[in-house]
Design a protein around this motif. Sequence first.
Motif, PDB file in Angstrom:
ATOM      1  N   VAL A 157       0.851  -1.181   0.000  1.00 13.23           N
ATOM      2  CA  VAL A 157       0.000   0.000   0.000  1.00 13.23           C
ATOM      3  C   VAL A 157       0.883   1.226   0.000  1.00 13.23           C
ATOM      4  N   GLU A 158       0.293   2.340  -0.364  1.00 10.48           N
ATOM      5  CA  GLU A 158       1.000   3.604  -0.359  1.00 10.48           C
ATOM      6  C   GLU A 158       0.382   4.485   0.702  1.00 10.48           C
ATOM      7  N   PRO A 186       6.675   3.637   0.572  1.00 11.11           N
ATOM      8  CA  PRO A 186       5.834   2.438   0.565  1.00 11.11           C
ATOM      9  C   PRO A 186       5.653   1.889   1.970  1.00 11.11           C
ATOM     10  N   CYS A 243     -10.145  -2.414  -1.560  1.00  3.52           N
ATOM     11  CA  CYS A 243      -8.857  -1.804  -1.202  1.00  3.52           C
ATOM     12  C   CYS A 243      -7.707  -2.699  -1.641  1.00  3.52           C
ATOM     13  N   ARG A 248      -4.841  -2.092  -2.564  1.00  4.42           N
ATOM     14  CA  ARG A 248      -3.518  -1.661  -2.110  1.00  4.42           C
ATOM     15  C   ARG A 248      -3.212  -2.123  -0.693  1.00  4.42           C
TER      16      ARG A 248
END
Length: 207
Positions: free
Chosen positions: A29-30, A39, A72, A74
């Motif tokens: 994820v970011e 990251p 989601c 990510r």
Amino acid sequence: MQRGFKKMKKSIQKITETSTSVQPHCVFVENMQDDEKQPLYILPERLSSLMYQTGFSKDEIRRLYRAFKQYCPRGAITTNDLKPAYAKLFPLGDSGKYAQIVFNAFDKDRNGIISFGDLLNEIALIINGDIDQKLSWIFRFYDLNGDGYITRKEMLVVISAIYEMLHNGQIIQRIVNRHVDKVFEKMDIDKDGVISQEEFMNSCKNV
């Protein structure tokens, strides 16, 4: 006051209607609040550990994880993920403000993201918690600044957001004000203009 909580609980239960298996791997994820866009790696907790922590069954966790990955991919929830989900659940109104309030309630550390573990622990309190745990969660939901008291302004913000979500954005301010007045008349026992957690929980239990 219970109306918004029931709507949120119903929306959570809708999410669990999908099914899949939990994948034991890291997801990328970011961190959307990190100016340098570093990251962030989140390792999903082991299934047995989540079952112990939350009281959910293996199948329930798998269903929730499937929905989590779908919305989601990510690996973390941001407000940009949550608001469209609520818009689909409540298409007749404007759910944006309410979705933000829900997000803030789940984002305890205020870092702008909610991991799967964070999400599952909060859902467990809402669905599987005892009466004190559920009432404490509802109190924190209305206590927007986290100072241990619900002010009239905070309750107006939440109730107005509920009306916007359910009534096509048409808030009848007089009705909202009357709703809040009734709540404070009942729960503000010492008449100091705020509702403490003790007042809130005692009033709810004595309904």
